[in-house]
Design a protein around this motif. Structure first.
Motif, mmCIF file in Angstrom:
data_model
loop_
_atom_site.group_PDB
_atom_site.id
_atom_site.type_symbol
_atom_site.label_atom_id
_atom_site.label_comp_id
_atom_site.label_asym_id
_atom_site.label_seq_id
_atom_site.Cartn_x
_atom_site.Cartn_y
_atom_site.Cartn_z
ATOM 1 N N LYS A 131 0.843 -1.193 0.000
ATOM 2 C CA LYS A 131 0.000 0.000 0.000
ATOM 3 C C LYS A 131 0.873 1.235 0.000
ATOM 4 C CE LYS A 131 -3.631 2.427 2.627
ATOM 5 N NZ LYS A 131 -4.535 2.419 3.799
ATOM 6 N N GLY A 132 0.362 2.325 -0.596
ATOM 7 C CA GLY A 132 1.122 3.560 -0.601
ATOM 8 C C GLY A 132 0.224 4.768 -0.707
ATOM 9 N N ILE A 133 0.697 5.894 -0.177
ATOM 10 C CA ILE A 133 0.026 7.183 -0.277
ATOM 11 C C ILE A 133 0.996 8.139 -0.967
ATOM 12 C CG2 ILE A 133 -1.052 9.090 0.953
ATOM 13 C CD1 ILE A 133 -2.621 6.567 1.270
ATOM 14 N N SER A 134 0.506 8.859 -1.977
ATOM 15 C CA SER A 134 1.400 9.715 -2.765
ATOM 16 C C SER A 134 1.817 10.966 -2.017
ATOM 17 C CB SER A 134 0.715 10.110 -4.077
ATOM 18 O OG SER A 134 -0.414 10.938 -3.826
ATOM 19 N N GLN A 154 -4.065 -8.611 -0.554
ATOM 20 C CA GLN A 154 -5.152 -8.086 0.267
ATOM 21 C C GLN A 154 -5.199 -8.784 1.615
ATOM 22 O OE1 GLN A 154 -7.314 -5.390 -0.474
ATOM 23 N NE2 GLN A 154 -7.573 -5.671 1.739
ATOM 24 N N ARG A 155 -4.932 -10.074 1.635
ATOM 25 C CA ARG A 155 -4.931 -10.806 2.895
ATOM 26 C C ARG A 155 -3.806 -10.316 3.797
ATOM 27 N NH1 ARG A 155 -4.814 -16.884 1.813
ATOM 28 N NH2 ARG A 155 -2.612 -16.458 1.463
ATOM 29 N N TYR A 156 -2.666 -10.018 3.186
ATOM 30 C CA TYR A 156 -1.551 -9.474 3.973
ATOM 31 C C TYR A 156 -1.943 -8.121 4.572
ATOM 32 C CZ TYR A 156 3.131 -7.985 5.289
ATOM 33 O OH TYR A 156 4.220 -7.560 6.000
ATOM 34 N N LEU A 157 -2.559 -7.249 3.754
ATOM 35 C CA LEU A 157 -2.955 -5.931 4.244
ATOM 36 C C LEU A 157 -3.984 -6.055 5.354
ATOM 37 C CD1 LEU A 157 -2.749 -2.872 3.997
ATOM 38 C CD2 LEU A 157 -4.480 -2.967 2.193
ATOM 39 N N VAL A 185 -2.228 -6.675 8.506
ATOM 40 C CA VAL A 185 -1.608 -5.471 9.066
ATOM 41 C C VAL A 185 -2.650 -4.644 9.807
ATOM 42 C CG1 VAL A 185 -0.435 -3.306 8.510
ATOM 43 C CG2 VAL A 185 0.206 -5.413 7.326
ATOM 44 N N TYR A 186 -3.829 -4.481 9.207
ATOM 45 C CA TYR A 186 -4.897 -3.715 9.860
ATOM 46 C C TYR A 186 -5.288 -4.336 11.201
ATOM 47 C CZ TYR A 186 -5.778 -1.079 5.550
ATOM 48 O OH TYR A 186 -5.678 -0.259 4.466
ATOM 49 N N GLU A 187 -5.234 -5.664 11.276
ATOM 50 C CA GLU A 187 -5.633 -6.369 12.495
ATOM 51 C C GLU A 187 -4.480 -6.498 13.485
ATOM 52 O OE1 GLU A 187 -7.260 -10.036 11.163
ATOM 53 O OE2 GLU A 187 -8.778 -9.071 9.896
ATOM 54 N N GLY A 188 -3.311 -5.970 13.109
ATOM 55 C CA GLY A 188 -2.172 -6.003 14.015
ATOM 56 C C GLY A 188 -1.457 -7.326 14.069
ATOM 57 N N ARG A 189 -1.670 -8.179 13.037
ATOM 58 C CA ARG A 189 -1.024 -9.491 13.030
ATOM 59 C C ARG A 189 0.306 -9.397 12.274
ATOM 60 N NH1 ARG A 189 -5.844 -11.512 10.612
ATOM 61 N NH2 ARG A 189 -4.514 -12.270 8.932
ATOM 62 N N ASP A 190 1.185 -10.308 12.586
ATOM 63 C CA ASP A 190 2.428 -10.421 11.812
ATOM 64 C C ASP A 190 2.651 -11.863 11.382
ATOM 65 O OD1 ASP A 190 3.080 -11.679 14.154
ATOM 66 O OD2 ASP A 190 4.769 -10.373 14.656
ATOM 67 N N ASP A 191 1.538 -12.630 11.232
ATOM 68 C CA ASP A 191 1.680 -14.052 10.927
ATOM 69 C C ASP A 191 1.205 -14.400 9.526
ATOM 70 O OD1 ASP A 191 -1.357 -15.286 12.580
ATOM 71 O OD2 ASP A 191 -0.983 -13.523 11.300
ATOM 72 N N ASP A 192 0.994 -13.378 8.664
ATOM 73 C CA ASP A 192 0.457 -13.662 7.329
ATOM 74 C C ASP A 192 1.271 -12.881 6.309
ATOM 75 O OD1 ASP A 192 -2.800 -13.383 5.697
ATOM 76 O OD2 ASP A 192 -0.967 -14.488 5.203
#
Length: 430
Positions: free
Chosen positions: A392-395, A412-415, A418-425
């Motif tokens: 993901k990026g913001i210009s 999308q699953r990785y993102l 990240v939103y859920e605060g996980r680091d296992d995917d």
């Protein structure tokens, strides 16, 4: 296409660039033409239709069915039996009627054609310029594209003009354009009463060589795709990426018709080579290349003199705007210490260095890169996986274009993780 309701105007604007391939077949008595088209925009919509042509040259069937007035019934330039000399004149008409769930539709066009001049061009002799003027009448039923809209319609008529350039000896259409300005009435997608309505339309077609057409119509590289949208949530760019060890191939399709595909090879985080092909909406293709040579780079651009640029002392990479995934190897090689680091980005399209600073840090099992921005409240940043995916990026700036995964379940699953605060995917890094 528009409706005028009091002081309000409802516009349905649909500017579009596309490339088409026409393949002729069938028999002399019943020829067919199969048209494959791809829109040159972020959506890159594709369409494939087969037209059966009547002995008169008019469209008889489209995909084995009687064509409706909203389809491409006005397909071919129909020529007279006489020679195309200056002053030759003839009249042609196209009429189509149909029905859908919302009622009757029709399209009627009557034009008078005239050969206004015959001239020679380099490589083509006896090109006839054919100008036409006439009238169009139509009734269209418009299906809603938005959930809050409803079926609309309009009944309009007005003038149409056309210009064609025809290779008399080769039997080829070299150029075609037309425009029409139609006025009438109808009901808009958001209205309930009949109001003034109209259509203003322009069309221009030029031939493309086979190499250009193949490039514009080819499937974009890579299984992972992303979309960039503006503040109104309109998708303005499409990106695809293919990563291999030591190599990234990136594609960018924009709504203005630009298509760019670049391949960069790396040794670690150091750029070894850069090759890019860029096409604009007119079909003009430019090839670019970058080759590092010690403390300088050689920039080769088709149609321009070679340029040698000194390499700045800081870490550097090469990427045009909209292809920031090509920066990822450089960014991942920087210390993740929350300290601003100077970097340089070579933009091949302009042959200019962008020298800036970036902070790289780890968070939630991911890597964030935040660039210096003239607008601190709207920073420019990138979210990366540790193994090199651009998620993901913001210009940055007031416009704040946002790049997000599109049609890529893995990214999308990785993102979502990240939103859920996980680091296992973290995905598979492909």
């Amino acid at each position: 296409m528009y409706w005028i309701d009091g002081k309000d105007t409802v516009d349905v604007l649909s500017p579009e660039h596309r490339v088409e391939e026409h393949v002729w077949g069938g028999t002399d008595a019943q020829p067919t033409v199969t048209i494959t088209q791809i829109t040159l925009d972020a959506a890159r919509r594709s369409k494939h239709d087969t037209y059966l042509i009547a002995p008169t040259g008019h469209v008889q069937e489209i995909d084995h069915e009687q064509p409706s007035p909203t389809q491409r019934v006005d397909l071919l330039l129909l020529l007279p039996d006489t020679a195309l000399v200056v002053g030759t004149e003839w009249t042609d008409s196209v009429i189509s009627r149909g029905h859908d769930a919302d009622g009757t539709e029709w399209y009627s066009a009557i034009r008078t054609y005239r050969v206004t001049r015959v001239f020679d061009t380099l490589g083509v002799h006896e090109v006839a310029q054919i100008d036409a003027a006439g009238a169009v009448q139509m009734r269209l039923n418009i299906l809603p594209k938005l959930s809050r809209a409803k079926a609309a319609w309009m009944e309009v008529s007005g003038a149409v003009s056309e210009r064609d350039l025809f290779d008399v000896q080769g039997g080829r259409l070299l150029y075609r354009s037309w425009s029409m300005d139609l006025h009438g009435s109808g009901v808009s997608p958001f209205g309930h009463k009949k109001v003034p309505a109209g259509i203003q339309s322009r069309f221009e077609m030029t031939p493309a060589d086979s190499a250009t057409a193949r490039f514009l119509m080819a499937q974009l590289p890579g299984a992972d795709s992303a979309g960039t949208s503006d503040a109104s949530q309109t998708t303005i760019e499409r990106h695809t990426v293919q990563r291999e060890p030591g190599r990234i191939t990136s594609a960018l399709a924009r709504n203005d018709g630009l298509l760019q595909i670049a391949t960069v090879t790396f040794a670690g985080a150091r750029l070894r080579s850069y090759e890019s092909t860029v096409a604009n909406a007119a079909g003009t293709i430019v090839h670019q290349g970058i080759t590092p040579r010690g403390d300088s780079v050689l920039l080769e651009r088709e149609g321009a003199a070679d340029t040698i640029l000194a390499i700045p002392p800081e870490p550097w990479a090469a990427a045009d705007r909209g292809m920031e995934e090509l920066l990822v190897p450089m960014l991942l090689a920087l210390p993740r210490d929350l300290v601003p680091h100077h970097v340089a980005i070579l933009h091949p399209a302009t042959a200019q260095w962008e020298r800036t600073r970036v902070i790289v840090f780890d968070s939630v099992g991911s890597v964030f890169a935040v660039f210096d921005s003239p607008d601190p409240e709207h920073p420019r940043w990138m979210l990366l996986t540790p193994d090199g995916d651009f998620i993901k990026g913001i210009s940055g700036g007031a416009r704040g274009d946002t790049r997000m995964p599109a049609d890529s379940v893995r990214l999308q699953r990785y993102l979502d993780g990240v939103y859920e605060g996980r680091d296992d995917d973290h995905g598979d890094g492909g």
